[in-house]
Design an enzyme around this catalytic site. Structure first.
Site, PDB file in Angstrom:
ATOM      1  N   TYR A   1      52.177  47.861  38.833  1.00  0.00           N
ATOM      2  CA  TYR A   1      51.173  47.621  39.867  1.00  0.00           C
ATOM      3  C   TYR A   1      51.754  46.771  41.002  1.00  0.00           C
ATOM      4  CZ  TYR A   1      47.222  45.416  42.233  1.00  0.00           C
ATOM      5  OH  TYR A   1      46.365  44.931  43.191  1.00  0.00           O
TER       6      TYR A   1
ATOM      7  N   LYS B   1      52.641  47.985  44.888  1.00  0.00           N
ATOM      8  CA  LYS B   1      52.010  47.315  46.034  1.00  0.00           C
ATOM      9  C   LYS B   1      53.071  46.755  46.980  1.00  0.00           C
ATOM     10  CE  LYS B   1      48.219  46.568  46.799  1.00  0.00           C
ATOM     11  NZ  LYS B   1      47.269  47.336  47.670  1.00  0.00           N
TER      12      LYS B   1
ATOM     13  N   GLY C   1      35.462  50.847  47.070  1.00  0.00           N
ATOM     14  CA  GLY C   1      35.943  49.722  46.272  1.00  0.00           C
ATOM     15  C   GLY C   1      35.239  48.427  46.614  1.00  0.00           C
TER      16      GLY C   1
ATOM     17  N   TRP D   1      42.668  37.747  42.684  1.00  0.00           N
ATOM     18  CA  TRP D   1      41.515  37.531  41.796  1.00  0.00           C
ATOM     19  C   TRP D   1      40.206  37.914  42.493  1.00  0.00           C
ATOM     20  CZ3 TRP D   1      42.057  32.582  38.311  1.00  0.00           C
ATOM     21  CH2 TRP D   1      43.322  32.560  37.711  1.00  0.00           C
TER      22      TRP D   1
ATOM     23  N   ALA E   1      43.372  51.401  46.841  1.00  0.00           N
ATOM     24  CA  ALA E   1      44.474  50.990  45.964  1.00  0.00           C
ATOM     25  C   ALA E   1      44.243  51.488  44.552  1.00  0.00           C
ATOM     26  CB  ALA E   1      44.610  49.464  45.952  1.00  0.00           C
ATOM     27  N   TYR E   2      45.334  51.627  43.834  1.00  0.00           N
ATOM     28  CA  TYR E   2      45.303  51.864  42.396  1.00  0.00           C
ATOM     29  C   TYR E   2      45.371  50.477  41.763  1.00  0.00           C
ATOM     30  CZ  TYR E   2      46.698  53.867  37.836  1.00  0.00           C
ATOM     31  OH  TYR E   2      46.767  54.246  36.513  1.00  0.00           O
ATOM     32  N   THR E   3      44.267  50.008  41.181  1.00  0.00           N
ATOM     33  CA  THR E   3      44.175  48.621  40.720  1.00  0.00           C
ATOM     34  C   THR E   3      44.125  48.466  39.200  1.00  0.00           C
ATOM     35  OG1 THR E   3      41.766  48.678  40.972  1.00  0.00           O
ATOM     36  CG2 THR E   3      43.052  47.871  42.848  1.00  0.00           C
TER      37      THR E   3
ATOM     38  N   THR F   1      48.597  42.015  47.300  1.00  0.00           N
ATOM     39  CA  THR F   1      48.215  41.281  46.106  1.00  0.00           C
ATOM     40  C   THR F   1      49.191  40.176  45.733  1.00  0.00           C
ATOM     41  OG1 THR F   1      47.862  41.545  43.704  1.00  0.00           O
ATOM     42  CG2 THR F   1      49.406  43.044  44.738  1.00  0.00           C
TER      43      THR F   1
ATOM     44  N   ASP G   1      41.998  61.090  50.606  1.00  0.00           N
ATOM     45  CA  ASP G   1      42.967  60.656  49.594  1.00  0.00           C
ATOM     46  C   ASP G   1      44.221  60.241  50.361  1.00  0.00           C
ATOM     47  OD1 ASP G   1      44.866  60.333  47.641  1.00  0.00           O
ATOM     48  OD2 ASP G   1      44.591  62.301  46.720  1.00  0.00           O
TER      49      ASP G   1
END
Length: 292
Positions: free
Chosen positions: A121, A125, A10, A146, A56-58, A97, A32
């Site tokens: 999301y 988180k 990432g 951001w 992360a799943y973003t 986040t 994973d």
């Protein structure tokens, strides 16, 4: 020092491993984090002193219709990592986040401000943060906002590409935040990891880290276009039209105010907010060099 980086493919994970070639870089193919047995197996084999979790799943909008996947990666995964770290006496540095907040009001969010996510999301988180706190005392959660950089998909890349294809851009002007260069985040994580590895005292807990000055998406986009022209990545500037959030509906609601108060990060950790404009310059220079 023995550092394992999860989510190495990432934006932030890439920058961490680029700056610390001795770190053990694990992309999703190598680990994973949503697989508890895999986490235990890898951590048992590596026995790191510090784990940096940038996995992360973003996909913010996709998460609204794929909550199970988002929860496995954003909530379950950090808990599994924290549990494994506790077993081996390792510390965990974890990225979270601004989306844990609802964006109401006009003042920056403190680390202890009440969390109230607007969508899946942010909720997953937040659940990941809570799992870490329950499983592991030796943790530092760094909330960022951001994020952009030369690697991966982000707002800066999207704006530069779109500006080369369209006569004008329409960008939301009523959402504000602090753009944060992935390289600055990586430097901060490695500074903290280095201190932990040599036993230098740090105060565990949750901190905020984002770029300054505060800006809207619209103003950020204008700066991106202006500087991309200066670096020769675009041939000309195009109009950037301000629009409201209501004019750009998305499956997931976005916080109107994503500004993170970073004063505790400075007073406790001695780490100041970076100027995102410096990171933007670095990103554009890298892209320009890649074209040469």
């Amino acid at each position: 020092m023995s550092i394992v980086v999860c989510g190495a493919a990432g934006q932030v994970g890439f920058e961490v491993t680029r700056r610390a070639p001795g770190a053990i870089a694990l992309g999703r193919q190598e680990l994973d984090i949503s697989d508890a047995a895999a986490v235990d197996r890898v951590m048992d084999a590596l026995r790191p002193r510090v784990v940096i979790n940038a996995a992360a799943y973003t996909a913010v909008d996709k998460a609204e219709s794929d909550a199970d996947s988002a929860r496995r990666i954003n909530a379950d995964g950090p808990r599994y990592l924290a549990r494994a770290c506790a077993r081996h006496g390792a510390a965990l540095l974890h990225l979270s986040t601004d989306y844990v907040f609802n964006g109401d009001g006009g003042i920056p969010w403190m680390p202890d401000s009440a969390a109230a996510p607007l969508g899946v999301y942010g909720l997953t988180k937040l659940e990941g943060e809570q799992g870490i706190r329950e499983e592991l005392a030796q943790h530092m959660i760094l909330r960022v906002a951001w994020v952009f950089g030369p690697h991966g998909v982000n707002f800066v890349r999207t704006m530069v590409r779109a500006a080369g294809q369209r006569p004008e851009l329409r960008v939301v002007s009523d959402q504000i935040g602090g753009p944060t260069y992935a390289g600055d985040i990586a430097d901060t994580l490695l500074l903290l990891a280095g201190d932990i590895a040599v036993g230098r005292a740090r105060q565990w807990g949750t901190y905020h880290y984002c770029g300054a000055p505060t800006v809207s998406w619209h103003a950020f986009a204008k700066t991106i276009i202006e500087r991309a022209v200066r670096h020769g990545l675009l041939t000309k500037e195009i109009p950037v039209i301000p629009i409201s959030t209501a004019e750009y509906p998305t499956p997931a609601r976005r916080p109107h105010n994503s500004v993170l108060d970073c004063s505790v990060t400075l007073s406790v950790l001695g780490i100041a907010q970076p100027d995102w404009r410096v990171g933007l310059e670095e990103t554009l220079k890298i892209w320009k060099s890649e074209q040469s």
